[in-house]
Design an enzyme around this catalytic site. Structure first.
Site, PDB file in Angstrom:
ATOM      1  N   ARG A   1      13.518  37.502  43.424  1.00  0.00           N
ATOM      2  CA  ARG A   1      14.047  36.500  44.351  1.00  0.00           C
ATOM      3  C   ARG A   1      13.185  35.243  44.304  1.00  0.00           C
ATOM      4  O   ARG A   1      11.952  35.319  44.252  1.00  0.00           O
ATOM      5  CB  ARG A   1      14.116  37.055  45.774  1.00  0.00           C
ATOM      6  CG  ARG A   1      15.017  38.279  45.900  1.00  0.00           C
ATOM      7  CD  ARG A   1      15.402  38.559  47.341  1.00  0.00           C
ATOM      8  NE  ARG A   1      16.301  37.531  47.858  1.00  0.00           N
ATOM      9  CZ  ARG A   1      16.819  37.535  49.088  1.00  0.00           C
ATOM     10  NH1 ARG A   1      16.503  38.515  49.920  1.00  0.00           N
ATOM     11  NH2 ARG A   1      17.618  36.572  49.488  1.00  0.00           N
TER      12      ARG A   1
ATOM     13  N   SER B   1      17.459  28.007  48.509  1.00  0.00           N
ATOM     14  CA  SER B   1      17.513  28.706  49.793  1.00  0.00           C
ATOM     15  C   SER B   1      17.043  27.790  50.908  1.00  0.00           C
ATOM     16  O   SER B   1      15.976  27.181  50.811  1.00  0.00           O
ATOM     17  CB  SER B   1      16.625  29.960  49.772  1.00  0.00           C
ATOM     18  OG  SER B   1      16.590  30.563  51.054  1.00  0.00           O
TER      19      SER B   1
ATOM     20  N   GLU C   1      26.246  33.483  53.146  1.00  0.00           N
ATOM     21  CA  GLU C   1      25.996  34.897  53.420  1.00  0.00           C
ATOM     22  C   GLU C   1      27.314  35.656  53.569  1.00  0.00           C
ATOM     23  O   GLU C   1      27.365  36.877  53.369  1.00  0.00           O
ATOM     24  CB  GLU C   1      25.165  35.022  54.712  1.00  0.00           C
ATOM     25  CG  GLU C   1      24.689  36.410  55.033  1.00  0.00           C
ATOM     26  CD  GLU C   1      23.485  36.840  54.210  1.00  0.00           C
ATOM     27  OE1 GLU C   1      23.071  37.999  54.346  1.00  0.00           O
ATOM     28  OE2 GLU C   1      22.967  36.019  53.423  1.00  0.00           O
TER      29      GLU C   1
ATOM     30  N   ARG D   1      25.619  43.324  51.895  1.00  0.00           N
ATOM     31  CA  ARG D   1      26.872  42.554  51.925  1.00  0.00           C
ATOM     32  C   ARG D   1      27.868  43.058  50.877  1.00  0.00           C
ATOM     33  O   ARG D   1      29.075  42.979  51.082  1.00  0.00           O
ATOM     34  CB  ARG D   1      26.595  41.069  51.716  1.00  0.00           C
ATOM     35  CG  ARG D   1      25.618  40.446  52.714  1.00  0.00           C
ATOM     36  CD  ARG D   1      26.073  40.554  54.149  1.00  0.00           C
ATOM     37  NE  ARG D   1      25.128  39.903  55.053  1.00  0.00           N
ATOM     38  CZ  ARG D   1      25.032  40.150  56.348  1.00  0.00           C
ATOM     39  NH1 ARG D   1      25.823  41.054  56.913  1.00  0.00           N
ATOM     40  NH2 ARG D   1      24.148  39.520  57.098  1.00  0.00           N
TER      41      ARG D   1
END
Length: 430
Positions: free
Chosen positions: A127, A173, A317, A389
């Site tokens: 990430r 981000s 998201e 998710r």
């Protein structure tokens, strides 16, 4: 509270026999809980967090703060108490797979007296983290990072961060900005932070950060686009009341959409710091009806879904569940503006393209999104990629497509450990 490691277990998604009509009560917002914990840890007195999210991400955040010398009492499920103390090292922080921890706690660790090591799940090392690491170095913090600029890393705290001016490319981000802003009031010179690069995604999360900073007593000026000025000063202890998690509610709203039912989220505040307006527009465009009354948010489905063209950059998201709805719609959809979600828990664009195609949808992958052409869907094993998710998206499809089996429902413990039970109960009420 013990850290809840994600349990890997296959799970057949339940199918709904008819319209789902119910009222749900869901845990608090992950985003708000994480910000409240950090602000409470930096405050000049104790804080109380009411209705916090209890899940892997927030449990690991609490454990990380304790390792740094903050007293976080999570013994009461609905009311946590945070007593700030001198931040200290040496300490080790397990970030799990949580972007909030790996991006919110290194700036705070710069204020600790001693080294603080950060690492997490294997994919956490993939990430993106370099922008916040470089910004902290520009502000005088010594950090050792992996060659990628990310985890594992060690912050060599000295008890003081000089602060001043920094530039960050936060196109990957919004958490790069939020992480720096949350600790900035405790920097000796405060912080003037400027974003340079493509647009910052998830703008509502930035507004949540600045609202909560001001609520804690910080002076924040965000009047100049893509520039944030935080004055040095005290943050005050207070009571934080956490809203129900809107992203976590989306799969339940989607259940109403795909079955032609009605789902009401109880406990919704009159004024929210989450992107409810953006979500309402999206669900309305997809063919739903969204209404708000005192303390409730309700979504009604018409039994059919419409294809949409949408820029999801502010609500990225929600992309996996929106993509699942698009795969069940009566026409094609194009979802764009979310290139940064390739750096989320997994490369969500590639993962969605692969799994939706396996289920029978026509999918075209773009650098920043997907085109989804609905076709008859069929039973398949739907990989979840250790991503909560993705599991939510598979569960939504499974309501109307028999034979959808998630490779792992345990990953939902990241933000909603009780998801499998809640979801099975929801389907049973159809």
């Amino acid at each position: 509270m013990a850290v809840m490691a994600a349990e890997s277990r296959p799970w057949p998604a339940p199918t709904a026999a008819g319209p789902i009509s119910t009222t749900v009560r869901l845990p608090g917002s992950k985003s708000m809980t994480a910000r409240a914990l950090v602000l409470a840890a930096l405050a000049d007195g104790p804080s109380v967090i009411e209705a916090p999210l209890q899940a892997r991400d927030t449990t690991l955040m609490s454990a990380g703060l304790r390792a740094l010398g903050v007293a976080v009492d999570t013994s009461a499920d609905d009311r946590w108490r945070v007593e700030p103390g001198p931040l200290r090292g040496p300490a080790t922080v397990d970030v799990g797979l949580a972007g909030t921890i790996m991006r919110f706690l290194p700036p705070l660790a710069g204020l600790a007296d001693g080294p603080v090591e950060f690492d997490g799940d294997p994919h956490a090392r993939n990430r993106p983290l370099r922008p916040i690491v470089e910004a902290l170095r520009a502000l005088g913090v010594r950090i050792e990072a992996a060659p990628s600029g990310g985890l594992p890393l060690t912050v060599h705290g000295t008890g003081l961060v000089a602060g001043g001016e920094a530039v960050v490319d936060a196109s990957g981000s919004s958490q790069f900005v939020s992480g720096l802003l949350l600790s900035a009031p405790r920097f000796a010179k405060g912080l003037t932070l400027r974003h340079e690069g493509p647009p910052v995604p998830s703008a509502p999360h930035l507004r949540m950060t600045t609202h909560m900073l001001r609520a804690a007593g910080a002076t924040v000026d965000d009047s100049v686009p893509e520039t944030w000025v935080v004055e040095p000063g005290a943050l005050h202890g207070r009571t934080w009341t956490i809203e129900p998690d809107l992203s976590g509610a989306l799969p339940f709203f989607a259940a109403a959409m795909v079955t032609g039912g009605t789902v009401t989220l109880a406990g919704w505040p009159a004024q929210s710091w989450q992107p409810v307006e953006q979500l309402s527009r999206l669900l309305t465009a997809l063919g739903g009806e969204v209404t708000r009354t005192a303390g409730e948010l309700t979504v009604r489905g018409a039994g059919t879904l419409r294809g949409i063209t949408a820029d999801l950059s502010e609500v990225s998201e929600m992309t996996p569940v929106i993509a699942a709805l698009a795969a069940l719609a009566d026409g094609p959809s194009e979802l764009r503006g979310v290139e940064h979600i390739r750096g989320h828990e997994t490369d969500r664009i590639a993962a969605l393209a692969t799994e939706l195609a396996k289920a029978g949808a026509g999918v075209t992958e773009f650098p920043d999104g997907l085109r989804i052409e609905p076709r008859p869907l069929h039973a398949t094993s739907f990989a979840t990629y250790a991503d909560h998710r993705m599991a939510h998206a598979a569960a939504v499809i499974g309501l109307t497509v028999p034979g959808i089996e998630l490779t792992d429902v345990g990953c939902t413990s990241k933000t909603l450990p009780e998801f499998p039970e809640l979801w099975a109960g929801l389907a049973a009420r159809s």
